[in-house]
Design a protein around this motif. Structure first.
Motif, mmCIF file in Angstrom:
data_model
loop_
_atom_site.group_PDB
_atom_site.id
_atom_site.type_symbol
_atom_site.label_atom_id
_atom_site.label_comp_id
_atom_site.label_asym_id
_atom_site.label_seq_id
_atom_site.Cartn_x
_atom_site.Cartn_y
_atom_site.Cartn_z
ATOM 1 N N ASN A 112 14.956 -19.357 37.785
ATOM 2 C CA ASN A 112 13.627 -18.908 38.154
ATOM 3 C C ASN A 112 12.955 -19.923 39.076
ATOM 4 N N VAL A 113 12.329 -19.431 40.148
ATOM 5 C CA VAL A 113 11.544 -20.277 41.054
ATOM 6 C C VAL A 113 10.142 -19.677 41.094
ATOM 7 N N PRO A 114 9.317 -19.952 40.071
ATOM 8 C CA PRO A 114 8.022 -19.273 39.951
ATOM 9 C C PRO A 114 7.068 -19.534 41.095
ATOM 10 N N SER A 115 7.145 -20.715 41.711
ATOM 11 C CA SER A 115 6.176 -21.068 42.752
ATOM 12 C C SER A 115 6.344 -20.234 44.008
ATOM 13 N N ALA A 116 7.484 -19.572 44.172
ATOM 14 C CA ALA A 116 7.712 -18.788 45.377
ATOM 15 C C ALA A 116 6.930 -17.476 45.364
ATOM 16 N N ARG A 117 6.495 -17.033 44.208
ATOM 17 C CA ARG A 117 5.876 -15.715 44.105
ATOM 18 C C ARG A 117 4.379 -15.738 44.397
ATOM 19 N N SER A 118 3.699 -16.812 44.086
ATOM 20 C CA SER A 118 2.241 -16.792 44.120
ATOM 21 C C SER A 118 1.647 -17.086 45.492
ATOM 22 N N PHE A 119 1.896 -18.276 46.018
ATOM 23 C CA PHE A 119 1.175 -18.696 47.215
ATOM 24 C C PHE A 119 2.074 -19.073 48.388
ATOM 25 N N LEU A 120 3.383 -18.872 48.278
ATOM 26 C CA LEU A 120 4.285 -19.272 49.356
ATOM 27 C C LEU A 120 3.961 -18.525 50.647
ATOM 28 N N GLY A 121 3.830 -17.212 50.564
ATOM 29 C CA GLY A 121 3.516 -16.421 51.752
ATOM 30 C C GLY A 121 2.175 -16.791 52.351
ATOM 31 N N LEU A 122 1.192 -17.017 51.493
ATOM 32 C CA LEU A 122 -0.155 -17.378 51.961
ATOM 33 C C LEU A 122 -0.121 -18.690 52.744
ATOM 34 N N ILE A 123 0.605 -19.679 52.235
ATOM 35 C CA ILE A 123 0.631 -20.989 52.891
ATOM 36 C C ILE A 123 1.445 -20.924 54.188
ATOM 37 N N ILE A 124 2.504 -20.131 54.204
ATOM 38 C CA ILE A 124 3.258 -19.962 55.448
ATOM 39 C C ILE A 124 2.370 -19.380 56.536
ATOM 40 N N GLU A 125 1.591 -18.362 56.183
ATOM 41 C CA GLU A 125 0.682 -17.760 57.159
ATOM 42 C C GLU A 125 -0.404 -18.745 57.582
ATOM 43 N N ALA A 126 -0.870 -19.574 56.642
ATOM 44 C CA ALA A 126 -1.877 -20.584 56.985
ATOM 45 C C ALA A 126 -1.300 -21.614 57.950
ATOM 46 N N MET A 127 -0.061 -22.030 57.745
ATOM 47 C CA MET A 127 0.583 -22.967 58.662
ATOM 48 C C MET A 127 0.730 -22.347 60.042
ATOM 49 N N ARG A 128 1.131 -21.077 60.074
ATOM 50 C CA ARG A 128 1.328 -20.403 61.355
ATOM 51 C C ARG A 128 0.026 -20.335 62.154
ATOM 52 N N GLY A 129 -1.097 -20.065 61.477
ATOM 53 C CA GLY A 129 -2.377 -19.945 62.161
ATOM 54 C C GLY A 129 -3.202 -21.204 62.161
ATOM 55 N N HIS A 130 -2.653 -22.332 61.617
ATOM 56 C CA HIS A 130 -3.376 -23.610 61.544
ATOM 57 C C HIS A 130 -4.688 -23.454 60.771
ATOM 58 N N HIS A 131 -4.617 -22.750 59.645
ATOM 59 C CA HIS A 131 -5.782 -22.600 58.786
ATOM 60 C C HIS A 131 -5.657 -23.526 57.575
ATOM 61 N N PRO A 132 -6.721 -24.232 57.190
ATOM 62 C CA PRO A 132 -6.683 -25.008 55.941
ATOM 63 C C PRO A 132 -6.600 -24.058 54.739
ATOM 64 N N VAL A 133 -6.138 -24.574 53.622
ATOM 65 C CA VAL A 133 -6.136 -23.807 52.373
ATOM 66 C C VAL A 133 -6.937 -24.585 51.334
ATOM 67 N N ARG A 134 -7.553 -23.852 50.441
ATOM 68 C CA ARG A 134 -8.331 -24.469 49.369
ATOM 69 C C ARG A 134 -7.804 -23.950 48.041
ATOM 70 N N PHE A 135 -7.685 -24.863 47.057
ATOM 71 C CA PHE A 135 -7.130 -24.468 45.765
ATOM 72 C C PHE A 135 -7.591 -25.419 44.668
ATOM 73 N N THR A 136 -7.386 -25.002 43.445
ATOM 74 C CA THR A 136 -7.574 -25.869 42.280
ATOM 75 C C THR A 136 -6.213 -26.408 41.898
ATOM 76 N N TYR A 137 -6.138 -27.739 41.688
ATOM 77 C CA TYR A 137 -4.831 -28.349 41.411
ATOM 78 C C TYR A 137 -4.774 -28.880 39.989
ATOM 79 N N HIS A 138 -3.696 -28.505 39.290
ATOM 80 C CA HIS A 138 -3.480 -28.908 37.895
ATOM 81 C C HIS A 138 -2.395 -29.980 37.861
ATOM 82 N N SER A 139 -2.785 -31.216 38.088
ATOM 83 C CA SER A 139 -1.835 -32.322 38.107
ATOM 84 C C SER A 139 -1.355 -32.641 36.703
ATOM 85 N N TYR A 140 -0.074 -33.004 36.598
ATOM 86 C CA TYR A 140 0.477 -33.379 35.290
ATOM 87 C C TYR A 140 -0.071 -34.718 34.809
ATOM 88 N N THR A 141 -0.614 -35.524 35.731
ATOM 89 C CA THR A 141 -1.080 -36.862 35.361
ATOM 90 C C THR A 141 -2.563 -36.903 35.039
#
Length: 300
Positions: A112-141
């Motif tokens: 299973n590669v769970p991270s590919a389902r949620s935001f992979l496409g969104l970030i690829i499109e953001a890179m293509r259009g040079h758009h920043p992304v905003r998110f909440t990050y759940h760090s393990y530390t």
């Protein structure tokens, strides 16, 4: 796009690559024998042209024609682009095979590669259009999530079943940071655009590193001793592109030029006693410290 059409693209690329160069007549003869030709029909010239265009757009693979011999071949590309194209082709080929093997689903087990389902496409499109992304990050530390992280995404990397996005964080002085996609929530692309740093090279950034953790330390000469069985694994799947080997009677020594990172230490430990660090001393000490801590955890 149908899986059958993608399978046709894959067949054409694979056939040309296996032969190196192939004439249109020979390619057509092989097409007639394939499962795509129906009752042995030829591949129409216009259809072949359309397929070539689609292959270049989808996989960044250019099929050239040598006008002196009228043979088709795959144009050279840089090693990174070729590796991405190969990965895409393999993914599509596997997807096509699995789609045609639904009756065997109970006998096929996948990672299973769970991270590919949620935001992979969104970030690829953001890179293509040079758009920043905003998110909440759940760090393990950290005990609490960090909301409102704004990232200017530069590139993506997959490592041990997880996708990671690396880019600049304006709120942190423009530092380059890496975030795991499976630890993001509420990820959205912002309407504004950022200007990528023209001096930043993604391939150079991780060239001397193993894994996803970046280090400012200089790359070091690393020597690792492996028993004959583990040496076979390392030959088949090298730890790093700088890998070289000297074979002895009962063991092999593998040499690398890499930065010392926690990911590298964890990888060495995962091989147990079949790998032993010979140099540099600091990497050997780090591995030894982790081994002692593991023994102490078991009461040893």
């Amino acid at each position: 796009m149908s899986s059958n059409l993608l399978a046709r693209y894959i067949w054409i690329v694979d056939t040309i690559r296996r032969h190196g160069r192939i004439s249109r007549a020979d390619l057509d003869a092989k097409w007639r024998l394939s499962r795509f030709s129906g009752r042995g029909e030829a591949l129409p010239r216009r259809t072949f042209y359309n397929y070539r265009q689609a292959i270049e757009e989808l996989f960044n693979i250019t099929i050239e024609c040598d006008t002196s011999t009228f043979e088709y071949y795959i144009a050279d590309s840089d090693s990174h682009s070729e590796s991405v194209s190969d990965w895409l082709l393999n993914s599509v080929a596997i997807n096509d095979m699995l789609s045609n093997s639904r009756d065997m689903a109970a006998n096929i087990f996948l990672e299973n590669v769970p991270s590919a389902r949620s935001f992979l496409g969104l970030i690829i499109e953001a890179m293509r259009g040079h758009h920043p992304v905003r998110f909440t990050y759940h760090s393990y530390t950290r005990s609490r999530p960090t909301p409102g992280v704004v990232l200017e995404p530069y590139f993506l990397k997959i490592f041990k079943q997880r996708w990671y996005a690396t880019g600049r964080v304006p709120a942190d002085g423009g530092k380059v940071k890496t975030y795991a996609l499976d630890r993001m929530t509420d990820c959205v692309a912002l309407p504004g655009k950022f200007r990528p740093d023209p001096t930043f090279d993604a391939e150079t950034y991780f060239r001397d590193s193993f894994g996803i953790v970046f280090s400012q330390n200089e790359a070091r000469r690393i020597a690792i001793k492996a028993d004959p069985l583990r040496a076979k694994y390392l030959r088949a799947l090298p730890l790093h592109h700088s890998q070289s080997e000297i074979i002895h009677d009962d063991y092999s020594i593998f040499y690398y030029k890499m930065r010392i990172t926690p990911d590298l230490v964890e990888e060495i430990l995962s091989h147990g006693p079949r790998l032993m660090v010979l140099e540099p001393p600091e990497l050997r000490a780090m591995v030894t410290t982790e081994l002692r801590a593991a023994l102490e955890a078991y009461g040893g």
